[in-house]
Motif scaffolding. Sequence first.
Motif, mmCIF file in Angstrom:
data_model
loop_
_atom_site.group_PDB
_atom_site.id
_atom_site.type_symbol
_atom_site.label_atom_id
_atom_site.label_comp_id
_atom_site.label_asym_id
_atom_site.label_seq_id
_atom_site.Cartn_x
_atom_site.Cartn_y
_atom_site.Cartn_z
ATOM 1 N N VAL A 69 0.798 -16.361 -7.118
ATOM 2 C CA VAL A 69 0.554 -15.412 -6.032
ATOM 3 C C VAL A 69 1.717 -14.435 -6.031
ATOM 4 O O VAL A 69 2.852 -14.806 -5.693
ATOM 5 N N ALA A 104 2.625 -13.122 2.914
ATOM 6 C CA ALA A 104 1.595 -12.377 2.187
ATOM 7 C C ALA A 104 0.287 -13.164 2.135
ATOM 8 O O ALA A 104 -0.801 -12.596 2.300
ATOM 9 N N MET A 105 0.381 -14.477 1.932
ATOM 10 C CA MET A 105 -0.831 -15.297 1.857
ATOM 11 C C MET A 105 -1.548 -15.352 3.199
ATOM 12 O O MET A 105 -2.778 -15.396 3.265
ATOM 13 N N SER A 107 -1.883 -13.048 5.329
ATOM 14 C CA SER A 107 -2.617 -11.804 5.596
ATOM 15 C C SER A 107 -3.787 -11.582 4.648
ATOM 16 O O SER A 107 -4.543 -10.628 4.811
ATOM 17 N N GLN A 108 -3.968 -12.458 3.647
ATOM 18 C CA GLN A 108 -5.044 -12.271 2.672
ATOM 19 C C GLN A 108 -6.389 -12.718 3.250
ATOM 20 O O GLN A 108 -6.453 -13.652 4.050
ATOM 21 N N GLY A 135 -5.280 -13.904 -4.686
ATOM 22 C CA GLY A 135 -5.192 -12.909 -3.622
ATOM 23 C C GLY A 135 -6.072 -13.184 -2.435
ATOM 24 O O GLY A 135 -6.291 -12.285 -1.611
ATOM 25 N N HIS A 136 -6.604 -14.433 -2.325
ATOM 26 C CA HIS A 136 -7.538 -14.728 -1.240
ATOM 27 C C HIS A 136 -7.411 -16.179 -0.789
ATOM 28 O O HIS A 136 -6.962 -17.041 -1.545
ATOM 29 N N LYS A 137 -7.834 -16.427 0.436
ATOM 30 C CA LYS A 137 -8.052 -17.801 0.900
ATOM 31 C C LYS A 137 -9.437 -18.193 0.411
ATOM 32 O O LYS A 137 -10.415 -17.524 0.718
ATOM 33 N N GLN A 413 -12.081 -7.660 -6.404
ATOM 34 C CA GLN A 413 -10.851 -7.604 -5.604
ATOM 35 C C GLN A 413 -10.739 -6.272 -4.858
ATOM 36 O O GLN A 413 -10.447 -6.249 -3.649
ATOM 37 N N ALA A 417 -10.939 -5.670 -0.785
ATOM 38 C CA ALA A 417 -9.799 -5.032 -0.115
ATOM 39 C C ALA A 417 -10.238 -3.774 0.630
ATOM 40 O O ALA A 417 -9.775 -3.511 1.747
ATOM 41 N N THR A 420 -12.023 -4.776 4.012
ATOM 42 C CA THR A 420 -11.375 -5.700 4.933
ATOM 43 C C THR A 420 -10.646 -4.892 5.992
ATOM 44 O O THR A 420 -9.677 -4.190 5.674
#
Length: 500
Positions: A69, A104-105, A107-108, A135-137, A413, A417, A420
Amino acid sequence: MLYQIYETQRAFIEPFAGFAQAASKAYSNPGSAWSASPISQRMAAGLDLVYRLSKDYEKPEFSINAVEVGNSEVAVQQRVEIARPFCDLIRFKRFSDDPATLEAMKSQPAVLIVAPLSGHYATLLRDTVKTMLQGHKVYITDWKNARLVPLSEGNFSLDDYVNDVQDFIRHLQGKYGNCHVMSVCQPTVPVLAAVSLMASRGETTPWTMTMMGGPIDARKSPTAVNNLAMNKSYEWFENNVIYRVPDSFPGAGRRVYPGFLQHSGFVAMNPDRHARSHFDYFKDLMKGDDASTEAHRKFYDEYNAVLDMDAPYYLDTIRVVFQDFNLVNGNWDVTSPNGVAERVRPQDIRSTALLSVEGELDDISGSGQTEAVHALCTGVNPRNQRHFEAKGAGHYGIFSGRRWRDMVYPQVQSFIAANTPQPKAPVAVAVPKAVVVAKPATKRVAAAPVKRAKPKAAPVKAPVVAKTTRAAKAAVTAPAAGRKAVRAVAPVAAAKRAAR
């Protein structure tokens, strides 16, 4: 009866598979006397191939323990978020001790990946999950082997699939406010139905839907899979491919479409390719090419692991998707958990952005089948719709391997983005300017600049201040007509002119 015959044959061959594995190791082990034979390498390679062709393949593991990440490696823990009789919702929880990475994680965006229930396990999307975790949960549906589900749990239909997907979406919305949904292959149809029903009821729908290689409209560019489903009657499938689970499994007596039949169908589509792949594996073993042989093992460990599908679900899919085309014809009714039949209306979706992905060489879902979703979702603003075709990619290439990572994932991706919503920054509230009223001076104040030397300002007497204050107020409240305009003059400046 066929299922029982298959299981009997598998039980008979299993000891020979174990023997072939042991003999292969004996011929390849440098410490073994057999390895001194001139044909030891050839024997080891041949016996290893026999073992892999005859062994039983169990459900693989995701085995995703860490991902990159940003510039940091973070740990990943897999856990069951929701357990259902026929499906678990799996979460891949990421951990880091670096504050910047952790922030950062957080806010993904959250993404629900709906895996196909078409014969293979959700682990087929291992590469998809691992890439998305950067870049995502990430959450994924982990469908269970129907032969392991007791009859006491009831049946599983296509309507149940749609209802489970809605519940999973609501779960993520409850945790994060909203989420994104990605469906790969078969689930494009039930996912579209799930979101459509939520929109028709006025529920919050996901920010985006990503549809990848699915049979939204199987009439377009039909493949061998489509032709089989369309050219045989519903009764033919019910009478020829549905069998009861043998007594040796927890789901004994359950009517299923067996995984070994689905696997046979997959192999029959490209027999020459599979035969060539196995022969190449034999030659790589002979050459000692460990990288190539390991890649072969990983692929076929996944490809050969199959699951049974509950009969109502399988037959519903044949009828709704490949024979009656209920989705595109606008006459598909889904029964909710409380027993109410609801019409699927994709045109009711408005606030969900839509991305469709197809592979140029896809031999499972033909060209145009997934792109057809855009013609159904007429309520979505065209600016929020996008279609992408991965050049040179087959069916598996759009969600696994180099083309997925280099071509498809950047599209997914950027689309997620772009759709969102960002947290709104605090808005500064404008304070209206108040009317300036002269205040009594309590200290000596310097006079305004003049050409000659500045004399010190005389102290302001209270009566002068009071008069000035009343004059200033009069300038605000008195009518302009019939009176001279009154100017509010600073007390110190007024005193200065009076002194002159």
